[in-house]
Design an enzyme around this catalytic site. Structure first.
Site, PDB file in Angstrom:
ATOM      1  N   ASN A 162       0.868  -1.187   0.000  1.00  0.00           N
ATOM      2  CA  ASN A 162       0.000   0.000   0.000  1.00  0.00           C
ATOM      3  C   ASN A 162       0.903   1.235   0.000  1.00  0.00           C
ATOM      4  O   ASN A 162       1.444   1.608   1.031  1.00  0.00           O
ATOM      5  CB  ASN A 162      -0.895  -0.045   1.247  1.00  0.00           C
ATOM      6  CG  ASN A 162      -1.756   1.191   1.392  1.00  0.00           C
ATOM      7  OD1 ASN A 162      -1.827   2.022   0.482  1.00  0.00           O
ATOM      8  ND2 ASN A 162      -2.417   1.317   2.529  1.00  0.00           N
ATOM      9  N   LYS A 187       0.050   4.200  -0.367  1.00  0.00           N
ATOM     10  CA  LYS A 187      -0.628   5.397   0.171  1.00  0.00           C
ATOM     11  C   LYS A 187      -0.388   6.584  -0.773  1.00  0.00           C
ATOM     12  O   LYS A 187      -0.306   6.396  -1.979  1.00  0.00           O
ATOM     13  CB  LYS A 187      -0.180   5.659   1.603  1.00  0.00           C
ATOM     14  CG  LYS A 187      -0.315   4.398   2.467  1.00  0.00           C
ATOM     15  CD  LYS A 187      -0.189   4.626   3.924  1.00  0.00           C
ATOM     16  CE  LYS A 187      -0.374   3.285   4.642  1.00  0.00           C
ATOM     17  NZ  LYS A 187      -0.415   3.401   6.075  1.00  0.00           N
ATOM     18  N   HIS A 197      -9.903   1.113   4.387  1.00  0.00           N
ATOM     19  CA  HIS A 197      -8.631   1.318   5.096  1.00  0.00           C
ATOM     20  C   HIS A 197      -8.861   2.299   6.248  1.00  0.00           C
ATOM     21  O   HIS A 197      -9.641   3.249   6.111  1.00  0.00           O
ATOM     22  CB  HIS A 197      -7.572   1.862   4.132  1.00  0.00           C
ATOM     23  CG  HIS A 197      -6.208   1.875   4.758  1.00  0.00           C
ATOM     24  ND1 HIS A 197      -5.821   2.863   5.623  1.00  0.00           N
ATOM     25  CD2 HIS A 197      -5.181   1.002   4.681  1.00  0.00           C
ATOM     26  CE1 HIS A 197      -4.595   2.589   6.044  1.00  0.00           C
ATOM     27  NE2 HIS A 197      -4.178   1.475   5.483  1.00  0.00           N
ATOM     28  N   GLU A 204      -7.286   4.713   7.329  1.00  0.00           N
ATOM     29  CA  GLU A 204      -7.052   6.139   7.031  1.00  0.00           C
ATOM     30  C   GLU A 204      -8.248   6.744   6.294  1.00  0.00           C
ATOM     31  O   GLU A 204      -8.519   7.936   6.430  1.00  0.00           O
ATOM     32  CB  GLU A 204      -5.730   6.286   6.246  1.00  0.00           C
ATOM     33  CG  GLU A 204      -4.541   6.070   7.181  1.00  0.00           C
ATOM     34  CD  GLU A 204      -3.273   5.543   6.521  1.00  0.00           C
ATOM     35  OE1 GLU A 204      -3.167   5.550   5.294  1.00  0.00           O
ATOM     36  OE2 GLU A 204      -2.383   5.109   7.290  1.00  0.00           O
ATOM     37  N   GLU A 252      -5.902  -4.832  10.394  1.00  0.00           N
ATOM     38  CA  GLU A 252      -4.928  -3.762  10.591  1.00  0.00           C
ATOM     39  C   GLU A 252      -5.269  -2.991  11.865  1.00  0.00           C
ATOM     40  O   GLU A 252      -6.081  -2.042  11.818  1.00  0.00           O
ATOM     41  CB  GLU A 252      -4.951  -2.804   9.403  1.00  0.00           C
ATOM     42  CG  GLU A 252      -4.546  -3.461   8.099  1.00  0.00           C
ATOM     43  CD  GLU A 252      -3.934  -2.449   7.148  1.00  0.00           C
ATOM     44  OE1 GLU A 252      -2.772  -2.623   6.795  1.00  0.00           O
ATOM     45  OE2 GLU A 252      -4.610  -1.485   6.792  1.00  0.00           O
ATOM     46  N   GLY A 282       1.822   2.465  10.732  1.00  0.00           N
ATOM     47  CA  GLY A 282       2.771   3.561  10.586  1.00  0.00           C
ATOM     48  C   GLY A 282       3.450   3.980  11.882  1.00  0.00           C
ATOM     49  O   GLY A 282       4.088   5.032  11.930  1.00  0.00           O
ATOM     50  N   SER A 326       2.779  -1.876  10.551  1.00  0.00           N
ATOM     51  CA  SER A 326       4.218  -1.951  10.832  1.00  0.00           C
ATOM     52  C   SER A 326       4.792  -3.340  10.571  1.00  0.00           C
ATOM     53  O   SER A 326       5.727  -3.769  11.251  1.00  0.00           O
ATOM     54  CB  SER A 326       4.519  -1.484  12.258  1.00  0.00           C
ATOM     55  OG  SER A 326       4.116  -0.132  12.420  1.00  0.00           O
TER      56      SER A 326
HETATM   57  P1  PGA Z   1       2.334   0.430   7.675  1.00  0.00           P
HETATM   58  O1  PGA Z   1       0.909   0.610   6.962  1.00  0.00           O
HETATM   59  O2  PGA Z   1       2.917  -0.872   7.154  1.00  0.00           O
HETATM   60  O3  PGA Z   1       3.135   1.626   7.257  1.00  0.00           O
HETATM   61  O4  PGA Z   1       2.092   0.355   9.135  1.00  0.00           O
HETATM   62  C1  PGA Z   1       0.056  -0.484   6.746  1.00  0.00           C
HETATM   63  C2  PGA Z   1      -1.222  -0.009   6.086  1.00  0.00           C
HETATM   64  O5  PGA Z   1      -1.701   1.074   6.408  1.00  0.00           O
HETATM   65  O6  PGA Z   1      -1.785  -0.707   5.225  1.00  0.00           O
END
Ligand code: PGA
Length: 251
Positions: free
Chosen positions: A14, A16, A99, A101, A167, A173, A213
């Site tokens: 991803n 983003k 997601h 976000e 998640e 993140g 992460s």
């Molecule tokens: P991250 O993000 O690996 O940077 O924690 C995962 C995601 O949001 O899909």
């Protein structure tokens, strides 16, 4: 490498809201040249303006392409949104739905996520439906009830096919991944919920990815858990070498 899992492992990168088309092309070149004939299914989820560059760079290779979101309607006056037919037309076969976000920054409700999953399948896109609890919900011991609610609502229209990503919001993140045991507990709960909703056979075939992460350092321990069928990777997917290292770990 894990060999026990009866499901084909799946890893999503991803990106983003990162990279420009030149960087995306360079990434794809490095990624394709480092590809080792893995059996894991791999999909890159990229922002809409990058889709043409990435689709061209990955053309006819084994790596799939996905959008990061879609509108539940297939066309119309929805400024700034992207439709399922547009994603399919751009070469996508996957799309992220729900997601955290999007839920956090765009107020996406469980019900809207369900409508998006339905729109995805009606446009021949496989939704990767994302669920996960916040830190406060975990502290209040609500993790299982939140996951159940999110999943039940997302599957109300019975989309098929689909895959799931667990998640935990607090792990995204932050560098604070869930431990393999915590992730396994959540994945097992999701699989049991799938069994209640869709039956044991369907639940046994559905892929449930871990995201939050995940990186080359913790991937082996996470993937050794019986109900973890791959990863949805943010930060670590932005470096082709690190992303390839995670895929290598899955085989
Ligand atoms: P991250 O993000 O690996 O940077 O924690 C995962 C995601 O949001 O899909």
């Amino acid at each position: 490498m894990r060999s026990q899992n009866p499901r084909r492992l799946l890893i999503g990168g991803n990106w983003k809201m990162n990279l420009l088309s030149r960087q995306a092309r360079d990434y794809c070149q490095a990624f394709v040249s480092g590809w080792e004939g893995f059996s894991t299914e791999v999909v890159l989820f990229v922002s809409s303006p990058l889709l043409p560059a990435v689709a061209e760079s990955l053309a006819s290779g084994p790596i799939g392409l996905g959008g990061q979101d879609l509108h539940p309607e297939s066309k119309g006056a929805f400024t700034g949104d992207v439709s399922g037919p547009q994603l399919a037309d751009a070469g996508c076969s996957w799309v992220l739905c729900g997601h955290s976000e999007r839920r956090r920054d765009h107020g996406e409700s469980d019900r809207l996520v369900g409508r998006k999953a339905a729109a995805a399948v009606s446009n021949s896109l496989t939704p990767l439906i994302c669920v996960g609890e916040t830190e406060e919900e975990r502290e209040r011991q609500e993790t299982f009830s939140v996951l159940k609610r999110q999943l039940e609502t997302a599957l109300e229209s019975r989309p098929e096919p689909f895959a799931l990503a667990y998640e935990p919001v607090w792990a995204i993140g932050t560098g604070r991944s869930a431990t393999p045991e915590m992730a396994q507990q959540a994945h097992q709960h999701l699989r049991e919920t799938l069994a209640d909703l869709l039956g044991d056979e369907a639940a046994a075939t559905k892929r449930i990815l871990y995201g939050g992460s995940a990186n080359p350092e913790n991937a082996a321990a996470l993937i050794s858990q019986p109900d973890i069928d791959g990863f949805l990777v943010g930060g670590a997917s932005l470096d082709p070498e690190r992303f390839l290292a995670m895929i290598r770990c899955c085989g």
